[in-house]
Design a protein around this motif. Structure first.
Motif, short mmCIF file in Angstrom:
data_model
loop_
_atom_site.label_atom_id
_atom_site.label_comp_id
_atom_site.label_asym_id
_atom_site.label_seq_id
_atom_site.Cartn_x
_atom_site.Cartn_y
_atom_site.Cartn_z
N ALA A 56 0.81 -1.09 -0.14
CA ALA A 56 0.13 0.07 0.11
C ALA A 56 0.81 1.22 -0.05
N MET A 57 2.11 1.19 0.70
CA MET A 57 2.97 2.57 0.82
C MET A 57 3.44 2.43 -0.55
N LEU A 58 4.09 1.30 -1.01
CA LEU A 58 4.70 1.69 -2.66
C LEU A 58 3.63 2.21 -3.38
N GLY A 59 2.25 1.63 -3.14
CA GLY A 59 0.97 2.14 -4.34
C GLY A 59 1.30 3.82 -4.19
N ARG A 60 1.02 4.14 -2.80
CA ARG A 60 0.85 5.69 -2.92
C ARG A 60 2.08 6.46 -3.13
N LEU A 61 3.37 5.94 -2.83
CA LEU A 61 4.64 6.55 -3.56
C LEU A 61 4.46 6.52 -4.94
N CYS A 62 4.24 5.63 -5.69
CA CYS A 62 4.33 5.31 -6.99
C CYS A 62 3.15 6.48 -7.63
N ALA A 63 2.08 6.48 -6.86
CA ALA A 63 0.97 7.38 -7.41
C ALA A 63 1.57 9.11 -7.31
N ALA A 64 2.48 9.32 -6.22
CA ALA A 64 2.92 10.61 -5.94
C ALA A 64 4.12 10.88 -7.01
N TYR A 65 4.82 9.80 -7.66
CA TYR A 65 5.67 9.97 -8.56
C TYR A 65 5.40 9.71 -9.78
N GLY A 66 4.01 9.27 -10.15
CA GLY A 66 3.46 9.18 -11.55
C GLY A 66 4.30 7.88 -12.24
N ARG A 67 4.65 6.85 -11.55
CA ARG A 67 5.11 5.60 -11.86
C ARG A 67 4.35 4.35 -11.34
N THR A 68 4.34 3.31 -12.26
CA THR A 68 3.60 2.09 -11.72
C THR A 68 4.74 1.39 -10.77
N LEU A 69 4.30 0.59 -10.04
CA LEU A 69 5.02 -0.30 -9.38
C LEU A 69 6.02 -1.23 -10.04
N SER A 70 5.58 -1.52 -11.01
CA SER A 70 6.54 -2.50 -11.89
C SER A 70 7.59 -1.50 -12.40
N TRP A 71 7.60 -0.31 -12.91
CA TRP A 71 8.35 0.71 -13.20
C TRP A 71 9.24 0.94 -12.18
N LEU A 72 9.02 1.19 -11.10
CA LEU A 72 9.83 1.52 -9.91
C LEU A 72 10.52 0.45 -9.48
N MET A 73 9.88 -0.82 -9.39
CA MET A 73 10.77 -2.07 -9.11
C MET A 73 11.92 -2.20 -10.29
N ARG A 74 11.46 -1.93 -11.66
CA ARG A 74 12.30 -2.31 -12.77
C ARG A 74 13.64 -1.37 -12.46
N GLU A 75 13.45 -0.20 -11.80
CA GLU A 75 14.46 0.91 -11.95
C GLU A 75 15.59 0.06 -10.64
N VAL A 76 14.89 -0.60 -9.64
CA VAL A 76 16.14 -1.16 -8.72
C VAL A 76 16.32 -2.65 -8.86
N GLU A 77 15.60 -3.36 -9.91
CA GLU A 77 16.17 -4.53 -10.09
C GLU A 77 16.99 -4.65 -11.05
N GLU A 78 17.88 -5.88 -11.05
CA GLU A 78 18.95 -5.96 -12.18
C GLU A 78 18.33 -5.99 -13.10
N SER A 79 18.79 -5.55 -14.52
CA SER A 79 18.21 -5.58 -15.81
C SER A 79 18.04 -6.94 -16.28
N ALA A 80 16.97 -7.46 -16.84
CA ALA A 80 16.79 -8.84 -17.20
C ALA A 80 17.05 -8.85 -18.87
N PRO A 81 17.48 -10.28 -19.28
CA PRO A 81 17.81 -10.64 -20.49
C PRO A 81 16.50 -10.99 -21.19
N PRO A 82 16.60 -11.19 -22.40
CA PRO A 82 15.26 -11.52 -23.14
C PRO A 82 14.66 -12.89 -22.59
N LEU A 83 15.60 -14.05 -21.90
CA LEU A 83 15.08 -15.21 -21.51
C LEU A 83 15.15 -14.72 -19.92
N VAL A 84 14.17 -14.89 -19.21
CA VAL A 84 14.12 -14.66 -17.83
C VAL A 84 13.92 -15.93 -17.10
#
Length: 192
Positions: A56-84
């Motif tokens: 719930a906190m991440l949802g509110r923070l993402c709304a404040a920053y105009g990002r989806t939770l997935s995009w926020l997590m993508r920014e902190v996760e290691e980049s993924a190759p085509p095959l995951v």
């Protein structure tokens, strides 16, 4: 096995990214607290990695920053190759509800879609006050258990195999009724 006293690398990167997002947008803790209804002290602890944010906190923070939770997590996760491979798909658990989120197919450059697996324990509920990106297309396919998903005030009761498709503009609430097994689903998100 990871040392229980050592910080989780994903959570450390998330804390750092939350602090940078606030700085990039020139927001004080007070202003962000007003926008998210998360206390200034809690925001400070999240940014220092001293507390784990709930879904719930991440949802509110993402709304404040105009990002989806997935995009926020993508920014902190290691980049993924085509095959995951399954073993390389990052997982995150909400410390408050036990909700588990696995990034099956992370967003990436040139791709408009992503897939997540969610597992919500019986009796647990997660509510998001708003859509971080109005109009974001969702396709939720329930694999196991039962799920009550309220989208902008309309409650849908899903059984295994059901798929709910919608564009999100407002609030949602995910609830796994008590007495059964966990609700396990795949959620596909498509950027407009």
């Amino acid at each position: 096995m990871r040392d229980e006293l050592a910080p989780d690398p994903l959570e450390s990167r998330l804390a750092t990214r939350l602090a940078r997002l606030r700085a990039e947008q020139g927001l004080s803790l007070e202003v962000l607290a007003e926008r998210t209804a998360i206390s200034r002290a809690t925001l400070s602890r999240l940014e220092r990695g001293e507390a784990s944010p709930t879904a719930a906190m991440l949802g509110r923070l993402c709304a404040a920053y105009g990002r989806t939770l997935s995009w926020l997590m993508r920014e902190v996760e290691e980049s993924a190759p085509p095959l995951v491979p399954a073993a390389a798909q990052p997982c995150w658990t909400d410390p408050e509800t036990g909700f588990r989120r696995r990034t099956v197919s992370p967003p990436g450059p040139g791709l408009r879609g992503e897939m997540l697996e969610g597992r919500l324990p019986p009796g647990a509920a997660i509510a998001y006050a708003d859509s971080p990106q109005p109009g974001l297309e969702h396709h939720l396919w329930l694999l196991e258990g039962a799920l009550e998903l309220t989208v902008e005030g309309v409650t849908h009761r899903l059984s295994p195999g059901d798929c709910l498709r919608y564009r999100l503009h407002g609030a949602t609430r995910f609830h796994c009724p008590p007495g059964g097994g966990a609700a396990r689903y795949v959620l596909a998100l498509c950027q407009p």
